[in-house]
Scaffold this motif. Structure first.
Motif, mmCIF file in Angstrom:
data_model
loop_
_atom_site.group_PDB
_atom_site.id
_atom_site.type_symbol
_atom_site.label_atom_id
_atom_site.label_comp_id
_atom_site.label_asym_id
_atom_site.label_seq_id
_atom_site.Cartn_x
_atom_site.Cartn_y
_atom_site.Cartn_z
ATOM 1 N N SER B 95 -60.761 24.799 90.461
ATOM 2 C CA SER B 95 -61.762 23.976 91.134
ATOM 3 C C SER B 95 -61.090 23.223 92.269
ATOM 4 O O SER B 95 -59.879 22.978 92.246
ATOM 5 N N LEU B 96 -61.894 22.870 93.264
ATOM 6 C CA LEU B 96 -61.359 22.224 94.455
ATOM 7 C C LEU B 96 -60.650 20.916 94.093
ATOM 8 O O LEU B 96 -59.539 20.651 94.539
ATOM 9 N N ARG B 97 -61.312 20.115 93.307
ATOM 10 C CA ARG B 97 -60.741 18.891 92.750
ATOM 11 C C ARG B 97 -61.049 18.896 91.266
ATOM 12 O O ARG B 97 -61.816 19.706 90.782
ATOM 13 N N THR B 98 -60.504 17.937 90.552
ATOM 14 C CA THR B 98 -60.603 17.941 89.101
ATOM 15 C C THR B 98 -62.038 17.917 88.608
ATOM 16 O O THR B 98 -62.387 18.623 87.676
ATOM 17 N N ARG B 99 -62.901 17.147 89.208
ATOM 18 C CA ARG B 99 -64.254 17.007 88.663
ATOM 19 C C ARG B 99 -65.274 17.878 89.368
ATOM 20 O O ARG B 99 -66.478 17.671 89.250
ATOM 21 N N ASN B 100 -64.789 18.866 90.088
ATOM 22 C CA ASN B 100 -65.700 19.776 90.781
ATOM 23 C C ASN B 100 -66.014 21.001 89.919
ATOM 24 O O ASN B 100 -65.449 21.193 88.853
ATOM 25 N N GLU B 101 -66.909 21.813 90.434
ATOM 26 C CA GLU B 101 -67.315 23.034 89.767
ATOM 27 C C GLU B 101 -66.127 23.976 89.569
ATOM 28 O O GLU B 101 -65.303 24.150 90.474
ATOM 29 N N GLN B 102 -66.044 24.560 88.380
ATOM 30 C CA GLN B 102 -64.971 25.505 88.077
ATOM 31 C C GLN B 102 -65.453 26.933 88.279
ATOM 32 O O GLN B 102 -66.580 27.267 87.916
ATOM 33 N N PHE B 103 -64.549 27.765 88.820
ATOM 34 C CA PHE B 103 -64.828 29.172 89.055
ATOM 35 C C PHE B 103 -63.816 30.000 88.273
ATOM 36 O O PHE B 103 -62.617 29.726 88.335
ATOM 37 N N PHE B 104 -64.309 31.012 87.588
ATOM 38 C CA PHE B 104 -63.477 31.779 86.665
ATOM 39 C C PHE B 104 -63.060 33.124 87.242
ATOM 40 O O PHE B 104 -63.809 33.757 88.010
ATOM 41 N N GLY B 105 -61.868 33.551 86.837
ATOM 42 C CA GLY B 105 -61.410 34.889 87.143
ATOM 43 C C GLY B 105 -61.949 35.893 86.142
ATOM 44 O O GLY B 105 -62.642 35.505 85.191
ATOM 45 N N PRO B 106 -61.639 37.185 86.338
ATOM 46 C CA PRO B 106 -62.170 38.235 85.462
ATOM 47 C C PRO B 106 -61.495 38.297 84.100
ATOM 48 O O PRO B 106 -62.003 38.971 83.197
#
Lengths: 110, 113
Positions: B95-106
Motif C-alpha cells: 500500500s502507498l502508506r500504512t493506512r491506505n488500500e492494500q493491493f495483493f499479488g498473485p
C-alpha cells in the motif's frame, strides 16, 4: 482479537439475479476492504470503504462503522462474478494488518 | 502501472529444505505485507514492513520464518526446515502508506512433500 463474520457462507444465483453479502465485525476498524478471489486465486480489489457508500458498475458497497457492518450488493449477476468474496478489516495501531472474514462462496449459474 | 508481482508462482520442496519467496511491490509503495492462505480459509497476516524495517512480525508462526526488505522495495520471505504444515499460498500486498488500500499479488503456492 477482532472477529469478522460474513454471511451467507454459500450462495447460488441464476444469471441476472441480485444479491447482498454481509460483513459483521466486533470492534472499531481503521480500514475495510472487499475482495473477489477468482478461481485462479487472485484477490481483486472491489472497494476500499471504511465508511459510507460507493458504487462501481454493477457493484456497490455500504459500511456503517458505528454499527459495525458492511454490505456488498451485486446486481444483474454474471457467471464471471463466481468465486469467493472476502471482507477484510484493518484494526488498531499503526500496522493496518488486514483481518479477513470467513468469505462467501458465490456460484452464478447460466 | 504494474501490480504486485511474486515469484515463483509455484514451489514444490521436500520436508526439511529451505525456501525463499520473493515479492515486488507496486513502485512507490512504502508499506508491504505478507499473508498466508490455507485451503478454504481467508488470508492470515504474517509480517508488515514500513520501509526497510519489520514493524510488526507478530503473525510469523515460529522462528523458522523470517523476512527481509533491505532496500525498502523488494521483500523476501524465508522459511527454514520446511514442514508439511507450511504448505499454503503465500500472498504479498503493498500500500502507498500504512493506512491506505492494500493491493495483493498473485501469490506463491508452496507445497512441502
Amino acid at each position: 482479537g477482532i472477529q469478522v463474520e460474513q454471511s451467507p457462507p454459500d450462495l447460488i444465483l441464476q444469471e441476472g439475479a441480485n444479491s447482498t453479502l454481509r460483513c459483521n465485525f466486533s470492534d472499531s476498524v481503521n480500514n475495510l476492504q472487499w475482495f473477489h478471489q477468482n478461481p485462479w486465486g487472485q484477490l481483486i480489489n472491489l472497494f476500499y470503504i471504511p465508511s459510507g457508500t460507493k458504487q462501481n458498475g454493477r457493484l456497490s458497497a455500504t459500511t456503517v462503522a458505528t454499527e459495525r457492518y458492511s454490505l456488498l450488493y451485486i446486481s444483474s449477476s454474471q457467471t464471471t462474478d463466481s468465486g469467493v468474496y472476502f471482507c477484510a478489516v484493518g484494526h488498531g495501531g499503526a500496522t493496518n494488518k488486514l483481518i479477513f472474514g470467513t468469505g462467501t462462496l458465490l456460484a452464478v449459474q447460466p | 502501472g504494474a501490480g504486485v508481482s511474486q515469484t515463483p508462482s509455484n514451489k514444490v520442496t521436500e520436508k526439511g529444505k529451505y525456501v525463499e519467496l520473493r515479492c515486488d511491490p507496486i513502485s512507490g509503495h512504502t508499506a508491504l505485507y505478507w499473508y498466508r492462505q490455507s485451503l478454504g480459509q481467508g488470508p492470515e497476516f504474517l509480517i508488515y514492513f514500513q520501509g526497510t524495517g519489520a514493524a510488526d512480525d507478530s503473525g510469523l508462526p515460529n522462528d523458522r520464518f523470517f523476512a527481509v526488505r533491505p532496500e525498502g522495495s523488494v521483500s523476501t520471505l524465508k522459511i527454514q526446515r520446511t514442514e508439511r504444515g507450511d504448505s499454503a499460498v503465500y500472498l504479498c500486498a503493498s500500500s502507498l502508506r500504512t493506512r491506505n488500500e492494500q493491493f495483493f499479488g498473485p501469490g506463491t503456492r508452496l507445497t512441502v512433500l
